[in-house]
Design a protein around this motif. Structure first.
Motif, mmCIF file in Angstrom:
data_model
loop_
_atom_site.group_PDB
_atom_site.id
_atom_site.type_symbol
_atom_site.label_atom_id
_atom_site.label_comp_id
_atom_site.label_asym_id
_atom_site.label_seq_id
_atom_site.Cartn_x
_atom_site.Cartn_y
_atom_site.Cartn_z
ATOM 1 N N CYS A 13 0.837 -1.193 0.000
ATOM 2 C CA CYS A 13 0.000 0.000 0.000
ATOM 3 C C CYS A 13 0.873 1.245 0.000
ATOM 4 O O CYS A 13 2.054 1.176 0.327
ATOM 5 C CB CYS A 13 -0.918 0.003 1.219
ATOM 6 N N PRO A 61 -2.903 0.313 -7.354
ATOM 7 C CA PRO A 61 -3.955 -0.542 -6.809
ATOM 8 C C PRO A 61 -4.575 -1.441 -7.873
ATOM 9 O O PRO A 61 -4.593 -1.097 -9.053
ATOM 10 C CB PRO A 61 -4.993 0.454 -6.279
ATOM 11 N N GLN A 71 -7.248 -8.361 -9.054
ATOM 12 C CA GLN A 71 -7.225 -8.130 -7.613
ATOM 13 C C GLN A 71 -6.127 -8.928 -6.924
ATOM 14 O O GLN A 71 -5.651 -8.551 -5.878
ATOM 15 C CB GLN A 71 -8.584 -8.451 -7.008
ATOM 16 N N ALA A 112 -13.631 -1.667 -1.752
ATOM 17 C CA ALA A 112 -12.181 -1.512 -1.826
ATOM 18 C C ALA A 112 -11.733 -0.782 -0.565
ATOM 19 O O ALA A 112 -12.407 0.150 -0.108
ATOM 20 C CB ALA A 112 -11.778 -0.714 -3.061
ATOM 21 N N ALA A 115 -6.532 1.710 0.028
ATOM 22 C CA ALA A 115 -5.447 1.529 -0.938
ATOM 23 C C ALA A 115 -5.927 0.868 -2.221
ATOM 24 O O ALA A 115 -5.161 0.688 -3.155
ATOM 25 C CB ALA A 115 -4.317 0.700 -0.329
ATOM 26 N N GLY A 116 -7.208 0.475 -2.276
ATOM 27 C CA GLY A 116 -7.767 -0.102 -3.490
ATOM 28 C C GLY A 116 -7.901 -1.613 -3.498
ATOM 29 O O GLY A 116 -8.356 -2.184 -4.483
ATOM 30 N N HIS A 117 -7.502 -2.311 -2.423
ATOM 31 C CA HIS A 117 -7.624 -3.766 -2.378
ATOM 32 C C HIS A 117 -9.088 -4.158 -2.188
ATOM 33 O O HIS A 117 -9.741 -3.688 -1.261
ATOM 34 C CB HIS A 117 -6.833 -4.356 -1.207
#
Length: 128
Positions: A13, A61, A71, A112, A115-117
């Motif tokens: 991240c 991300p 992902q 999400a 951090a976009g995960h």
């Protein structure tokens, strides 16, 4: 006999403390910064998950859903009250990705983290 035991789930991240605080708010626990290492923050949740957050320069991300920027990993977390869990999760800074539970016929929603995960909130009643 197992070859290995579970260890840390590590998430790259851009801001490790921000992401550790997000997951502490979602799952419980207190972020722990290793002394003399500002690139790594650990979180052991109230129910024993071990998550670590590693600051990664140039972090890009994942995009959900996307074959080009997959992902690669996501977490599933169980909740008792989907509506309340969603409200609190969004207040922590999550972004809704797919929250159409198709009139209550689907037991999960996708978000999400900051951090976009991607991660999913899943109705605990569906885990039995």
């Amino acid at each position: 006999m197992a070859i290995a035991r579970k260890g840390w789930v590590v998430l790259d991240c851009p801001d490790n403390m921000e992401l550790a605080r997000f997951y502490a708010g979602l799952l419980g626990g207190e972020p722990d910064v290793e002394q003399d290492n500002d690139r790594w923050v650990e979180l052991t949740t109230e129910d024993g998950w071990k998550l670590a957050f590693q600051r990664a320069e140039g972090f890009r991300p994942p995009r959900w859903p996307s074959a080009e920027h997959s992902q690669q990993l996501h977490l599933d977390v169980y909740v008792d009250d989907m509506e309340e869990a969603e409200r609190q999760t969004l207040a922590l800074g999550a972004k809704a990705l797919d929250t159409d539970d198709q009139g209550g016929t689907r037991d999960f929603r996708v978000y999400a983290d900051p951090a976009g995960h991607p991660f999913c909130l899943i109705r605990a009643s569906s885990a039995t």
